[in-house]
Design a protein around this motif. Structure first.
Motif, short mmCIF file in Angstrom:
data_model
loop_
_atom_site.label_atom_id
_atom_site.label_comp_id
_atom_site.label_asym_id
_atom_site.label_seq_id
_atom_site.Cartn_x
_atom_site.Cartn_y
_atom_site.Cartn_z
N PRO A 187 0.82 -1.33 -0.01
CA PRO A 187 -0.53 -0.09 -0.14
C PRO A 187 0.85 1.85 -0.24
O PRO A 187 0.14 2.62 -0.64
N ASP A 204 -9.29 5.19 6.01
CA ASP A 204 -8.11 5.70 5.37
C ASP A 204 -7.07 5.28 4.52
O ASP A 204 -6.42 5.34 3.89
N ARG A 205 -8.86 4.69 3.73
CA ARG A 205 -8.51 4.12 2.37
C ARG A 205 -8.89 4.34 1.93
O ARG A 205 -10.65 4.14 1.83
#
Length: 231
Positions: A187, A204-205
């Motif tokens: 990531p 958070d993504r």
């Protein structure tokens, strides 16, 4: 917002030269320089960093082309139409085959076998004439001690309204030390979105397809689909 993350790369894959060496890619010569002839080539590749679309004129040649490309050092995957669908790459304009490089490798567009016969655009910034992206355009030719002086002279010619050719790009891919294109293996190697108002603190993504609506929302704007629906 970054479009992608750059990872270390140290190997260049000359995919078109391999196709030419096997008699599949054709060129024509003009003023001693060689130009790709896609209309008569049985196969050629359009390179874009770590991905290359390989166009094959006759489907009967696909197994042969696949074997050639898959056998190149630095190639991780060669996807046919069925396999492309897994990654949503099976667009009508996609190549019959799509090659993906290994993490430390990338594809050149080079097809000539002798630098003395390279086309006129090879040593310049010519994104619309090269059959693929050329990251070497980011560099001055390190083998030419007068390269910066030549660039300065060409800029002077440009300002004076004279014709010029900015022939300062190296034909050696070794200065390139980073690339992108394959799906990130970690990531932290992917794109980054920095936002002071993420609208969803617990997330958070984001999917790449969510970024569009987020950016519009931050500006108080509606997405086109919402407008059509009368929201």
């Amino acid at each position: 917002l970054s479009e992608y993350g750059i990872t270390d790369a140290s190997r260049a894959i000359d995919i078109n030269r391999a196709l030419r060496a096997d008699g599949l890619l054709e060129v024509y010569t003009q003023d001693g320089m060689e130009y790709l002839d896609p209309w008569v080539s049985r196969a050629f590749a359009v390179a874009d960093h770590q991905v290359a679309h390989v166009y094959v004129n006759d489907n009967a040649d696909i197994p042969r082309v696949r074997d050639i490309v898959a056998g190149l050092s630095g190639v991780d995957m060669v996807l046919d139409r069925v396999e492309q669908a897994r990654y949503q790459l099976d667009h009508p304009r996609a190549g019959e085959l799509v090659a993906v490089a290994e993490p430390d490798a990338w594809f050149t567009y080079y097809y000539w076998l002798d630098d003395n016969r390279a086309p006129d655009f090879a040593r310049g910034v010519e994104i619309h004439r090269k059959p693929g992206y050329d990251p070497a355009e980011l560099f001055f030719n390190p083998k030419d001690p007068f390269v910066k002086a030549k660039a300065g002279l060409n800029l002077a010619k440009k300002m004076a309204g004279l014709r010029y050719a900015m022939n300062v790009v190296p034909l050696d891919p070794s200065p390139v030390r980073g690339s992108h294109g394959r799906l990130p293996d970690a990531p932290e190697d992917g794109p980054i979105l920095l936002c002071s108002d993420p609208r969803d603190p617990g997330k958070d993504r984001l999917a790449a397809t969510d970024v569009h609506d987020l950016l519009l929302g931050l500006q108080g704007l509606k997405a086109p689909l919402q407008i059509l629906k009368g929201q």
